[in-house]
Enzyme design. Structure first.
Site, PDB file in Angstrom:
ATOM      1  N   GLY A  12       0.829  -1.211   0.000  1.00 51.93           N
ATOM      2  CA  GLY A  12       0.000   0.000   0.000  1.00 51.93           C
ATOM      3  C   GLY A  12       0.858   1.254   0.000  1.00 51.93           C
ATOM      4  N   SER A 141      -3.031   0.450  14.383  1.00 51.98           N
ATOM      5  CA  SER A 141      -3.757   1.720  14.601  1.00 51.98           C
ATOM      6  C   SER A 141      -4.091   1.843  16.087  1.00 51.98           C
ATOM      7  CB  SER A 141      -5.064   1.721  13.805  1.00 51.98           C
ATOM      8  OG  SER A 141      -5.889   2.793  14.213  1.00 51.98           O
ATOM      9  N   TYR A 154     -12.592  -2.966  11.560  1.00 52.66           N
ATOM     10  CA  TYR A 154     -11.255  -2.349  11.500  1.00 52.66           C
ATOM     11  C   TYR A 154     -10.507  -2.539  12.835  1.00 52.66           C
ATOM     12  CZ  TYR A 154      -7.808   1.388  10.573  1.00 52.66           C
ATOM     13  OH  TYR A 154      -6.644   2.110  10.382  1.00 52.66           O
ATOM     14  N   LYS A 158      -6.965  -4.534  13.388  1.00 53.42           N
ATOM     15  CA  LYS A 158      -5.765  -3.849  13.881  1.00 53.42           C
ATOM     16  C   LYS A 158      -5.302  -4.424  15.225  1.00 53.42           C
ATOM     17  CE  LYS A 158      -5.171  -1.138  10.392  1.00 53.42           C
ATOM     18  NZ  LYS A 158      -3.969  -1.261   9.548  1.00 53.42           N
ATOM     19  N   ILE A 187      -3.863  10.481  11.186  1.00 53.26           N
ATOM     20  CA  ILE A 187      -2.827  10.982  10.283  1.00 53.26           C
ATOM     21  C   ILE A 187      -3.524  11.542   9.041  1.00 53.26           C
ATOM     22  CG2 ILE A 187      -0.759  10.327   8.958  1.00 53.26           C
ATOM     23  CD1 ILE A 187      -0.482   9.920  12.048  1.00 53.26           C
TER      24      ILE A 187
HETATM   25  P1  NAP Z   1      -4.891   5.232   2.173  1.00 53.93           P
HETATM   26  O1  NAP Z   1      -4.463   6.637   1.920  1.00 53.93           O
HETATM   27  O2  NAP Z   1      -6.325   4.881   2.007  1.00 53.93           O
HETATM   28  O3  NAP Z   1      -3.974   4.234   1.285  1.00 53.93           O
HETATM   29  C1  NAP Z   1      -4.208   2.848   1.343  1.00 53.93           C
HETATM   30  C2  NAP Z   1      -3.138   2.107   0.550  1.00 53.93           C
HETATM   31  O4  NAP Z   1      -3.397   0.703   0.662  1.00 53.93           O
HETATM   32  C3  NAP Z   1      -3.121   2.447  -0.916  1.00 53.93           C
HETATM   33  O5  NAP Z   1      -1.789   2.390  -1.370  1.00 53.93           O
HETATM   34  C4  NAP Z   1      -3.953   1.320  -1.531  1.00 53.93           C
HETATM   35  O6  NAP Z   1      -3.621   1.057  -2.906  1.00 53.93           O
HETATM   36  C5  NAP Z   1      -3.514   0.165  -0.652  1.00 53.93           C
HETATM   37  N1  NAP Z   1      -4.458  -0.947  -0.649  1.00 53.93           N
HETATM   38  C6  NAP Z   1      -5.784  -0.913  -0.402  1.00 53.93           C
HETATM   39  N2  NAP Z   1      -6.308  -2.136  -0.489  1.00 53.93           N
HETATM   40  C7  NAP Z   1      -5.298  -2.980  -0.810  1.00 53.93           C
HETATM   41  C8  NAP Z   1      -5.198  -4.380  -1.066  1.00 53.93           C
HETATM   42  N3  NAP Z   1      -6.267  -5.208  -0.992  1.00 53.93           N
HETATM   43  N4  NAP Z   1      -3.981  -4.884  -1.392  1.00 53.93           N
HETATM   44  C9  NAP Z   1      -2.912  -4.095  -1.464  1.00 53.93           C
HETATM   45  N5  NAP Z   1      -2.925  -2.764  -1.240  1.00 53.93           N
HETATM   46  C10 NAP Z   1      -4.122  -2.221  -0.922  1.00 53.93           C
HETATM   47  O7  NAP Z   1      -4.535   4.784   3.681  1.00 53.93           O
HETATM   48  P2  NAP Z   1      -3.564   5.482   4.762  1.00 53.93           P
HETATM   49  O8  NAP Z   1      -4.356   6.441   5.549  1.00 53.93           O
HETATM   50  O9  NAP Z   1      -2.309   5.928   4.129  1.00 53.93           O
HETATM   51  O10 NAP Z   1      -3.294   4.241   5.737  1.00 53.93           O
HETATM   52  C11 NAP Z   1      -2.168   3.395   5.594  1.00 53.93           C
HETATM   53  C12 NAP Z   1      -2.161   2.408   6.758  1.00 53.93           C
HETATM   54  O11 NAP Z   1      -2.110   3.126   8.000  1.00 53.93           O
HETATM   55  C13 NAP Z   1      -3.420   1.528   6.822  1.00 53.93           C
HETATM   56  O12 NAP Z   1      -3.077   0.236   7.241  1.00 53.93           O
HETATM   57  C14 NAP Z   1      -4.254   2.224   7.881  1.00 53.93           C
HETATM   58  O13 NAP Z   1      -5.143   1.340   8.507  1.00 53.93           O
HETATM   59  C15 NAP Z   1      -3.176   2.718   8.825  1.00 53.93           C
HETATM   60  N6  NAP Z   1      -3.600   3.833   9.659  1.00 53.93           N
HETATM   61  C16 NAP Z   1      -3.980   5.017   9.098  1.00 53.93           C
HETATM   62  C17 NAP Z   1      -4.356   6.067   9.911  1.00 53.93           C
HETATM   63  C18 NAP Z   1      -4.761   7.408   9.363  1.00 53.93           C
HETATM   64  O14 NAP Z   1      -5.164   8.266  10.167  1.00 53.93           O
HETATM   65  N7  NAP Z   1      -4.657   7.653   8.066  1.00 53.93           N
HETATM   66  C19 NAP Z   1      -4.383   5.901  11.312  1.00 53.93           C
HETATM   67  C20 NAP Z   1      -4.009   4.684  11.836  1.00 53.93           C
HETATM   68  C21 NAP Z   1      -3.610   3.655  11.015  1.00 53.93           C
HETATM   69  P3  NAP Z   1      -4.360   1.839  -4.129  1.00 53.93           P
HETATM   70  O15 NAP Z   1      -3.697   3.198  -4.221  1.00 53.93           O
HETATM   71  O16 NAP Z   1      -4.116   1.025  -5.334  1.00 53.93           O
HETATM   72  O17 NAP Z   1      -5.805   1.943  -3.758  1.00 53.93           O
END
Ligand code: NAP
Length: 247
Positions: A12, A141, A154, A158, A187
């Site tokens: 991702g 998370s 979710y 996690k 984030i």
């Molecule tokens: P995001 O902007 O939605 O990006 C998600 C990424 O995962 C994208 O690169 C997407 O690829 C990829 N992805 C989605 N489904 C997939 C699959 N089945 N196989 C392979 N890749 C896949 O998410 P983010 O906010 O950066 O979050 C990244 C990680 O941090 C996640 O695990 C999330 O749970 C965790 N997290 C985020 C936050 C926050 O506040 N943002 C907080 C805590 C934890 P495509 O571009 O091709 O769709």
């Protein structure tokens, strides 16, 4: 440069936190294999990386598919020579109250976030054991620690990653492979962009540092856990959340 010539896989990595990780890992001298689900998202990421993309390579992958994860890791080893670090970052949300949550909302979140992390972890284990060195970093998370209404799927995925981190850390320690988790708070990314303004205000009031974090702040923790600086740390969860959850 703390990761010179290390080969790192970031799942991702095409946008959001993952892309911030790819950018920092490249700046630290690593060769980075990153995944996205579509060629278009890989192309966008390569364009955003500019000149530093010379040491990055994108792979299409659905982490929920076990055989595809095995094939991706094999291809990375063929293309880049090894795999030293895995960052399990790919993740999705399908939020709704439990009463309304459909079976497919549960399955897709567990399959991507938890089974997907397991699939990649399993696929890198053999090559890392062979080289007697490895770093596995699972992006969990704070929701896995404290729960959140509307996110039972979710939160379960996690929290599951944290148990998996500890069990894998115990299995792999004798081969000099460490397994740790990072629990980000809120984030700024596409995932948090969709949160309503009122809800954002409520979340901010629960964050002692009173702001959302950045992908680059998660990257600082990833670089630390991927480097020799963390050689004696395994099975741990590092919260990067502005003080939201204090254990
Ligand atoms: P995001 O902007 O939605 O990006 C998600 C990424 O995962 C994208 O690169 C997407 O690829 C990829 N992805 C989605 N489904 C997939 C699959 N089945 N196989 C392979 N890749 C896949 O998410 P983010 O906010 O950066 O979050 C990244 C990680 O941090 C996640 O695990 C999330 O749970 C965790 N997290 C985020 C936050 C926050 O506040 N943002 C907080 C805590 C934890 P495509 O571009 O091709 O769709």
């Amino acid at each position: 440069m703390r990761l010179k010539d290390k080969v790192v896989i970031v799942t991702g990595g095409s946008r959001g936190i993952g892309l911030a990780l790819v950018r920092r890992l490249l700046a630290e001298g690593a060769k980075v294999a990153f995944t996205g689900t579509r060629q278009e998202s890989l192309d966008k990421a390569i364009a955003a990386l500019g000149d530093s993309a010379a040491n990055a390579k994108g792979y299409i992958l659905d982490v929920a598919q076990s055989a595809a994860c095995e094939a991706m890791v094999k291809q990375v080893i063929t293309d880049l020579g090894a795999v030293h670090v895995l960052v399990n970052n790919a993740g999705i949300t399908k939020d709704t109250l439990m009463m309304r949550m459909k079976e497919e909302d549960w399955d897709s979140v567990i399959d991507t976030n938890l089974k997907g992390a397991f699939n990649c972890l399993k696929a890198v284990t053999r090559p890392m054991m062979g080289q007697r060195w490895g770093r596995i970093i699972n992006i969990s998370s704070v929701v896995g620690l404290m729960g959140n209404a509307g996110q039972v799927n979710y939160a379960a995925s996690k929290a599951g990653m944290l148990g998996m981190t500890k069990a894998a850390a115990k299995e792999l320690a004798s081969r000099n492979i460490t397994v740790n988790a990072i629990a980000p708070g809120f984030i700024a990314s596409d995932m948090t962009e969709v949160i309503a303004e009122e809800a954002k205000k409520a979340y901010l009031s629960a964050i002692p540092l009173n702001r959302f974090g950045t992908g680059d702040e998660i990257a600082s923790a990833v670089v630390f856990l991927a480097s020799d600086d963390s050689a004696y740390i395994t099975g741990q969860t590092l919260n990067v959340d502005g003080g939201m959850v204090m254990q």
